[in-house]
Design an enzyme around this catalytic site. Structure first.
Site, short mmCIF file in Angstrom:
data_model
loop_
_atom_site.label_atom_id
_atom_site.label_comp_id
_atom_site.label_asym_id
_atom_site.label_seq_id
_atom_site.Cartn_x
_atom_site.Cartn_y
_atom_site.Cartn_z
N HIS A 183 0.85 -1.20 0.00
CA HIS A 183 0.00 0.00 0.00
C HIS A 183 0.89 1.24 0.00
O HIS A 183 1.98 1.22 0.56
CB HIS A 183 -0.88 -0.02 1.26
CG HIS A 183 -1.84 1.10 1.34
ND1 HIS A 183 -1.48 2.37 1.73
CD2 HIS A 183 -3.16 1.15 1.05
CE1 HIS A 183 -2.55 3.16 1.68
NE2 HIS A 183 -3.58 2.44 1.28
N ASP A 309 -11.26 1.80 -1.55
CA ASP A 309 -10.38 2.66 -0.76
C ASP A 309 -11.18 3.40 0.33
O ASP A 309 -10.96 4.58 0.58
CB ASP A 309 -9.61 3.65 -1.64
CG ASP A 309 -8.26 4.03 -1.03
OD1 ASP A 309 -8.00 3.64 0.12
OD2 ASP A 309 -7.47 4.72 -1.70
#
Lengths: 347, 347
Positions: A183, A309
């Site tokens: 990430h 997200d």
């Protein structure tokens, strides 16, 4: 409007949460001023104190693993979230604190997954800079807590997973057969200045190129020649690496031939091979058919997964945009559901 | 095999040369060690001394504006090169030296253009860090030497064109109605370390993200709200910015709304508007239909031009690959010839 009964379940694969202890720990790091990382200060100095609607929504959403999150998922038509500790995770703390906070975060996430077994799946937080304990925690999280992936929030205090101290973490991920979700993080101090001074260090650009750099470092260091079954996941339609595919292959071969760097050696395959065989991408933050379809075309339909997200980009209309993509039904099923079921071993 | 008489002329728009004085100047900077820029040392320390076949071919090709270059163009089916001083140009020298070397380089290039008027078109080298003289030289190069663009090799000793000292250069480019080709440079010292230690600072990745950053800085600083007719050109299929289009728009709007940075203000248009109206892209180094077609689709066919990147990427087979693209004939004509004729005002 979001279709209530589409021909697929929607599995969102890059969703974030936070614990109160880690939140307090960030606040402490910011207040004490001992941890010198302008990116961390830019990101968490903002989210932990801004009164803007965006910052408040995100900050509150991160702390919730309960009914509010479920209600948002219902409103947006999300069947399941694959959830991970938000960036930069525990990677900003000293190794012992980091490992202890990771264990606690995993326990909290596991408890939420037990409460909502049909809605939540966990990724394991670890402290890569405390490798022996990271490996132990990965084993516990996968075998005991039922987690299905490991989250690493890009650079670890300026270090990258291709460096030798992290080898045990990569080895464990391959052995446990779980992917590592790489990430974004803000660029490290050694990279951030020209981004930061223009307000481009975050999700608009700095995140993407720093994570792309990290993934590339892992590839060109030969990690996948060493661990051929190891799998990574990167978000934001592959941090633009799929778009660079041709140039990566051409320039890596040219660099090796020219012997420009002692540490840039021939790999068993072209760079693109590893992107197609060891990397999954998600469309987190990118509800846009051109980029999604591009990734499907050049990496393969089986390599591209849906992500929202949450809570950073909670935009239900974007679900409808992805639903409406003019791609074959089977490819859409793979995107929203099929690939995620396979990658995260969901029943 | 390269088609000898295609339905279009092939105009290559990002082609490079070098003067002996600048080459000697680079050598001097490297030997003296006073100019501290690890990227410059990585790039020119290599090209000026490596005995590898790739480095020798490039170094010799850069120095030639004569028959050998023409023979290579003939062999690859290139009708015309739009030529610029190679990176980092004069941008590494002190302002006075830089301006003097730029004038000399422009004179040499103009002489070659006079010798081969049907084959060569010039871009003007300037020293942006000597703004008043840069403006004078732009005027001379355009009005007296017949040059049709200005080359800037990305960061100028760690500075970017959105900074106020460069305003006269931008203003002059708009007033003279010539585009600025924003060519890559190695990342500046404030950014390069994590790229350099993995051998990723050059054309494989560092070039692209640093130039993308520079172009984005120019956009988000509001330069095109100030100079709405100003045009830039970026290579390598737009340094991946077209691929980031959705996220740039989303995150810029979110950043403005959240008031996270005092200097990130609302623009008149979304970021994508400026990429579609103030930026041309070329495919230098990327002989790959997926990325080229992607740019045509999201920016417009009229915004995408052909480039070879001679002598860095002299691969005649790549011309055949571009010839063979399965896109409409009119789009191919625009790509190879039509757009370049319009942008560079070629008869």
């Amino acid at each position: 409007m979001i279709e209530k009964n589409p021909a697929y379940r929607r599995i969102a694969t890059e969703e974030a949460f936070f614990t109160a202890d880690i939140s307090a720990g960030y606040r402490r790091l910011l207040d004490e001023g001992k941890y010198q990382d302008p990116g961390f200060r830019s990101l968490w100095g903002f989210y932990s104190s801004s009164m803007s609607a965006r910052a408040r929504f995100i900050f509150e959403g991160l702390h919730d693993l309960g009914d509010k999150r479920i209600a948002h998922m219902d409103a947006a038509g999300i069947d399941r979230q694959i959830i991970a500790l938000t960036a930069p995770g525990v990677q900003v703390f000293d190794p012992a604190t980091a490992s202890s906070l990771a264990i606690d975060a995993n326990d909290q996430l596991a408890e939420a997954c037990r409460r909502y077994p049909d809605r939540f799946t966990g990724m394991a937080a670890v402290a890569p800079h405390d490798p022996a304990n990271a490996v132990k925690e990965m084993e516990r999280a996968v075998k005991k807590l039922g987690f299905r992936a490991v989250i690493v929030n890009s650079h670890i205090q300026g270090h990258y997973l291709d460096e030798p101290q992290f080898l045990p973490v990569l080895e464990a991920a391959e052995a446990l057969d779980v992917p590592i979700y790489l990430h974004p993080n803000t660029p490290p101090p050694s990279m951030i200045q020209p981004f930061l001074e223009a307000g481009l260090d975050g999700a608009i650009y700095g995140f993407g190129v720093e994570t792309g750099l990290h993934m590339l470092r892992i590839i060109v260091a030969g990690v996948f020649d060493h661990f051929p079954k190891l799998q990574f996941i990167i978000g934001h339609t592959g941090e633009a690496l799929p778009f660079w595919l041709y140039r990566l292959d051409y320039m890596h071969a040219a660099t090796v031939r020219s012997e420009r760097y002692p540490n840039v050696k021939a790999l068993k395959h072209p760079v693109s091979h590893y992107l197609k065989n060891n990397v999954y991408v998600t469309n987190s933050g990118v509800a846009w058919q051109p980029s999604i379809e591009f990734c499907q075309k050049v990496l393969g339909v089986e390599r591209v997964m849906y992500a929202m997200d949450y809570p950073y980009q909670y935009v239900p209309e974007e679900v409808a945009i992805c639903d409406a993509m003019t791609i074959p039904a089977a490819d859409k099923q793979a995107f929203f559901e099929g690939n995620a079921r396979r990658v995260f071993k969901l029943s």
